[in-house]
Design a protein around this motif. Sequence first.
Motif, PDB file in Angstrom:
ATOM      1  N   TRP A   1       0.806  -1.217   0.000  1.00 29.68           N
ATOM      2  CA  TRP A   1       0.000   0.000   0.000  1.00 29.68           C
ATOM      3  C   TRP A   1       0.838   1.266   0.000  1.00 29.68           C
ATOM      4  N   THR A   2       2.085   1.212   0.445  1.00 29.75           N
ATOM      5  CA  THR A   2       2.922   2.419   0.411  1.00 29.75           C
ATOM      6  C   THR A   2       3.266   2.828  -1.015  1.00 29.75           C
ATOM      7  N   GLY A   3       3.010   1.949  -1.967  1.00 30.25           N
ATOM      8  CA  GLY A   3       3.176   2.306  -3.372  1.00 30.25           C
ATOM      9  C   GLY A   3       2.253   3.441  -3.783  1.00 30.25           C
ATOM     10  N   LEU A   4       1.161   3.620  -3.053  1.00 33.89           N
ATOM     11  CA  LEU A   4       0.273   4.761  -3.317  1.00 33.89           C
ATOM     12  C   LEU A   4       1.001   6.077  -3.047  1.00 33.89           C
ATOM     13  N   PHE A   5       1.791   6.113  -1.967  1.00 35.83           N
ATOM     14  CA  PHE A   5       2.595   7.303  -1.671  1.00 35.83           C
ATOM     15  C   PHE A   5       3.659   7.511  -2.741  1.00 35.83           C
ATOM     16  N   LEU A   6       4.334   6.440  -3.099  1.00 35.57           N
ATOM     17  CA  LEU A   6       5.394   6.541  -4.104  1.00 35.57           C
ATOM     18  C   LEU A   6       4.839   7.033  -5.437  1.00 35.57           C
ATOM     19  N   GLY A   7       3.775   6.424  -5.904  1.00 35.10           N
ATOM     20  CA  GLY A   7       3.174   6.827  -7.170  1.00 35.10           C
ATOM     21  C   GLY A   7       2.681   8.258  -7.149  1.00 35.10           C
ATOM     22  N   GLY A   8       2.006   8.636  -6.079  1.00 34.27           N
ATOM     23  CA  GLY A   8       1.520  10.013  -5.961  1.00 34.27           C
ATOM     24  C   GLY A   8       2.657  11.020  -5.940  1.00 34.27           C
ATOM     25  N   ALA A   9       3.724  10.690  -5.226  1.00 34.42           N
ATOM     26  CA  ALA A   9       4.872  11.593  -5.162  1.00 34.42           C
ATOM     27  C   ALA A   9       5.560  11.705  -6.519  1.00 34.42           C
ATOM     28  N   LEU A  10       5.707  10.598  -7.212  1.00 33.51           N
ATOM     29  CA  LEU A  10       6.386  10.623  -8.508  1.00 33.51           C
ATOM     30  C   LEU A  10       5.603  11.414  -9.548  1.00 33.51           C
ATOM     31  N   VAL A  11       4.286  11.212  -9.616  1.00 32.14           N
ATOM     32  CA  VAL A  11       3.512  11.983 -10.595  1.00 32.14           C
ATOM     33  C   VAL A  11       3.453  13.452 -10.189  1.00 32.14           C
ATOM     34  N   GLY A  12       3.471  13.721  -8.886  1.00 32.41           N
ATOM     35  CA  GLY A  12       3.502  15.109  -8.432  1.00 32.41           C
ATOM     36  C   GLY A  12       4.791  15.811  -8.809  1.00 32.41           C
ATOM     37  N   LEU A  13       5.902  15.098  -8.688  1.00 31.91           N
ATOM     38  CA  LEU A  13       7.196  15.695  -9.062  1.00 31.91           C
ATOM     39  C   LEU A  13       7.305  15.953 -10.554  1.00 31.91           C
ATOM     40  N   ALA A  14       6.635  15.137 -11.352  1.00 29.06           N
ATOM     41  CA  ALA A  14       6.709  15.306 -12.804  1.00 29.06           C
ATOM     42  C   ALA A  14       5.811  16.427 -13.308  1.00 29.06           C
ATOM     43  N   ALA A  15       4.894  16.903 -12.493  1.00 27.81           N
ATOM     44  CA  ALA A  15       3.945  17.934 -12.918  1.00 27.81           C
ATOM     45  C   ALA A  15       4.615  19.302 -13.004  1.00 27.81           C
ATOM     46  N   VAL A  16       4.088  20.138 -13.887  1.00 24.79           N
ATOM     47  CA  VAL A  16       4.665  21.468 -14.122  1.00 24.79           C
ATOM     48  C   VAL A  16       4.345  22.433 -12.983  1.00 24.79           C
ATOM     49  N   THR A  17       3.099  22.452 -12.555  1.00 25.60           N
ATOM     50  CA  THR A  17       2.691  23.389 -11.503  1.00 25.60           C
ATOM     51  C   THR A  17       2.200  22.608 -10.280  1.00 25.60           C
ATOM     52  N   ARG A  18       2.039  23.321  -9.212  1.00 24.57           N
ATOM     53  CA  ARG A  18       1.552  22.679  -7.978  1.00 24.57           C
ATOM     54  C   ARG A  18       0.115  22.204  -8.135  1.00 24.57           C
ATOM     55  N   ARG A  19      -0.682  22.988  -8.807  1.00 25.40           N
ATOM     56  CA  ARG A  19      -2.076  22.589  -9.034  1.00 25.40           C
ATOM     57  C   ARG A  19      -2.143  21.321  -9.873  1.00 25.40           C
ATOM     58  N   ARG A  20      -1.357  21.268 -10.924  1.00 22.46           N
ATOM     59  CA  ARG A  20      -1.331  20.066 -11.765  1.00 22.46           C
ATOM     60  C   ARG A  20      -0.766  18.869 -11.005  1.00 22.46           C
ATOM     61  N   ALA A  21       0.114  19.123 -10.069  1.00 22.22           N
ATOM     62  CA  ALA A  21       0.646  18.030  -9.246  1.00 22.22           C
ATOM     63  C   ALA A  21      -0.474  17.408  -8.423  1.00 22.22           C
ATOM     64  N   LEU A  22      -1.308  18.248  -7.825  1.00 26.66           N
ATOM     65  CA  LEU A  22      -2.433  17.718  -7.053  1.00 26.66           C
ATOM     66  C   LEU A  22      -3.410  16.972  -7.943  1.00 26.66           C
ATOM     67  N   LEU A  23      -3.660  17.501  -9.127  1.00 24.60           N
ATOM     68  CA  LEU A  23      -4.551  16.809 -10.061  1.00 24.60           C
ATOM     69  C   LEU A  23      -3.947  15.497 -10.536  1.00 24.60           C
ATOM     70  N   ALA A  24      -2.637  15.476 -10.738  1.00 29.57           N
ATOM     71  CA  ALA A  24      -1.972  14.232 -11.139  1.00 29.57           C
ATOM     72  C   ALA A  24      -2.043  13.195 -10.029  1.00 29.57           C
ATOM     73  N   GLY A  25      -1.858  13.629  -8.784  1.00 31.14           N
ATOM     74  CA  GLY A  25      -1.986  12.718  -7.652  1.00 31.14           C
ATOM     75  C   GLY A  25      -3.398  12.181  -7.528  1.00 31.14           C
ATOM     76  N   LEU A  26      -4.381  13.049  -7.697  1.00 28.43           N
ATOM     77  CA  LEU A  26      -5.775  12.633  -7.673  1.00 28.43           C
ATOM     78  C   LEU A  26      -6.057  11.625  -8.786  1.00 28.43           C
ATOM     79  N   GLY A  27      -5.577  11.936  -9.975  1.00 33.47           N
ATOM     80  CA  GLY A  27      -5.766  11.031 -11.114  1.00 33.47           C
ATOM     81  C   GLY A  27      -5.103   9.684 -10.903  1.00 33.47           C
ATOM     82  N   PHE A  28      -3.917   9.698 -10.311  1.00 36.24           N
ATOM     83  CA  PHE A  28      -3.229   8.444 -10.033  1.00 36.24           C
ATOM     84  C   PHE A  28      -4.022   7.619  -9.025  1.00 36.24           C
ATOM     85  N   GLY A  29      -4.543   8.241  -8.005  1.00 35.71           N
ATOM     86  CA  GLY A  29      -5.350   7.521  -7.017  1.00 35.71           C
ATOM     87  C   GLY A  29      -6.593   6.904  -7.632  1.00 35.71           C
ATOM     88  N   VAL A  30      -7.252   7.641  -8.508  1.00 32.60           N
ATOM     89  CA  VAL A  30      -8.432   7.115  -9.202  1.00 32.60           C
ATOM     90  C   VAL A  30      -8.026   5.953 -10.114  1.00 32.60           C
TER      91      VAL A  30
END
Length: 112
Positions: A36-65
């Motif tokens: 289950w800690t892979g959820l943290f890893l995946g969310g962090a990785l997609v967040g780091l790849a995002a251009v803006t902070r808002r897109r990082a949150l949306l990418a994390g949300l999208g990854f969770g979905v």
Amino acid sequence: MSLTGRVRELRADERSRWATMVVAILVGLVAAALHWTGLFLGGALVGLAAVTRRRALLAGLGFGVLVWVVFLATLLASGDLWQYLAMGEIAVVSLAIPVATATFAALVRWLL
């Protein structure tokens, strides 16, 4: 060059950013399938790849979905989907956990 500089360079090039996002999603899905800690890893990785902070949150949300949809697909393939959906509140909690966890992990974007 520092780590922050490399990350900014990566975000500046659209092709590299998309490739990094795809790799981040794949690594996160594999990690989440293992633990289950892979959820943290995946969310962090997609967040780091995002251009803006808002897109990082949306990418994390999208990854969770996406993790939840993959989970539903595995339940459908095994024939257990309807039993899972019949659990009611537990099914809702199992939706909230990956979405909230991955979105929270995407906040790492605020650090770099």
